[in-house]
Write an enzyme that holds these catalytic residues in place. Structure first.
Site, PDB file in Angstrom:
ATOM      1  CB  THR A   1      -0.993  -0.050   1.192  1.00 51.32           C
ATOM      2  OG1 THR A   1      -1.915   1.032   1.074  1.00 51.32           O
ATOM      3  CG2 THR A   1      -0.296   0.026   2.545  1.00 51.32           C
ATOM      4  CG  ASN A   2      -0.501   4.635  -1.289  1.00 51.30           C
ATOM      5  OD1 ASN A   2      -1.136   5.453  -0.643  1.00 51.30           O
ATOM      6  ND2 ASN A   2      -1.055   3.927  -2.266  1.00 51.30           N
ATOM      7  NE  ARG A   3       5.771   7.129   3.541  1.00 51.26           N
ATOM      8  CZ  ARG A   3       6.302   6.530   4.603  1.00 51.26           C
ATOM      9  NH1 ARG A   3       5.634   6.478   5.727  1.00 51.26           N
ATOM     10  NH2 ARG A   3       7.497   5.971   4.533  1.00 51.26           N
ATOM     11  CB  SER A   4      -3.170   7.777   0.383  1.00 50.48           C
ATOM     12  OG  SER A   4      -4.406   8.454   0.381  1.00 50.48           O
TER      13      SER A   4
END
Ligand code: PMT
Length: 215
Positions: free
Chosen positions: A19-22
């Site tokens: 995933t990512n940091r959003s």
């Protein structure tokens, strides 16, 4: 209006995801700003810790494929799509059905990734499309290229290296670029206010589209 928010999650096995940091804050703020201006809003949200906004239809998704399905379905009946979600460009080629175990004899592992669809390109042509470009270098150059490649009307170039801007903060600093070549650098604003500034531009573009169709 359809708005996407949050970071997609691509599973590797039943316990792990890429995933990512959003945080979802930007997309949620746009959805709330649109609701407060009287729009009917569908929010397609990848996993976030944010409470469901009141007065907004919410579709919860996790993977890019799920986000694609929900966005394309909602776009059958919408004037505008604003994609604030951070969508994984790649996903694991294989998803293990059982938890991948640590092998004491193996020091490193390789994960093969395959490309995800860029579903912006699949959205019906009549929908006014607004994107974001989260960049760490050549902000405007990369944003301009995405505006063109993805066939967008407007893109918010988002410098994610500035401390009060980008992922998981309440403020954002963006430059709006449109398909006519106009550039508007906004100051550092709350994400809710950034949402309104984007919607100001969207409203003008819709009015222009309306009057063109009438004449
Ligand atoms: O959620 P927050 O913590 O508030 O953070 C906000 C944000 C930084 C995530 C947001 O402001 C932002 O910049 N979102 C876009 C992030 C991004 O990953 O952009 P991109 O350059 O990878 O993609 C460009 C555009 O194409 C985006 O609108 C994206 O939603 C869309 N896209 C990308 C890949 C893909 N396979 N399909 C898409 O539709």
């Amino acid at each position: 209006i359809v708005v996407s928010a949050g970071g997609t999650q691509e599973p590797m096995d039943p316990v792990r995801v890429i995933t990512n940091r959003s945080s979802g804050k930007m997309g949620y703020a746009i959805a709330e700003a649109a609701r407060d201006r009287g729009a009917r809003v569908t929010l397609v949200a990848a996993p976030t810790n944010l409470p469901d906004p009141v007065g907004v239809a919410i579709r919860r998704v996790a993977t890019v494929e799920q986000m694609r399905g929900a966005v394309l379905e909602a776009c059958q009946n919408t004037d505008v799509l604003i994609m604030a979600a951070a969508v994984s460009d790649y996903r694991p080629a294989q998803v293990a059905s059982q938890k991948i175990k640590k092998d004491k004899k193996v020091e490193g592992v390789t994960i093969n990734l395959v490309k995800n669809p860029d579903f912006f390109l699949e959205v019906p042509k009549g929908v006014l499309r607004v994107g974001f470009a989260a960049e760490t270098e050549d902000l405007l150059g990369n944003a301009r290229a995405k505006l063109k490649q993805k066939g967008l009307t407007l893109i918010a170039a988002n410098d994610i290296t500035a401390p009060d801007s980008g992922f998981n903060v309440d403020t954002n600093q963006v430059t709006l670029l449109d398909s006519q070549g106009k550039e508007e650098e906004l100051p550092l604003l709350s994400k809710y206010e950034v949402g309104h500034r984007i919607l100001d531009r969207v409203t003008k573009l819709l009015k222009r589209q309306d009057s063109r169709e009438r004449n």
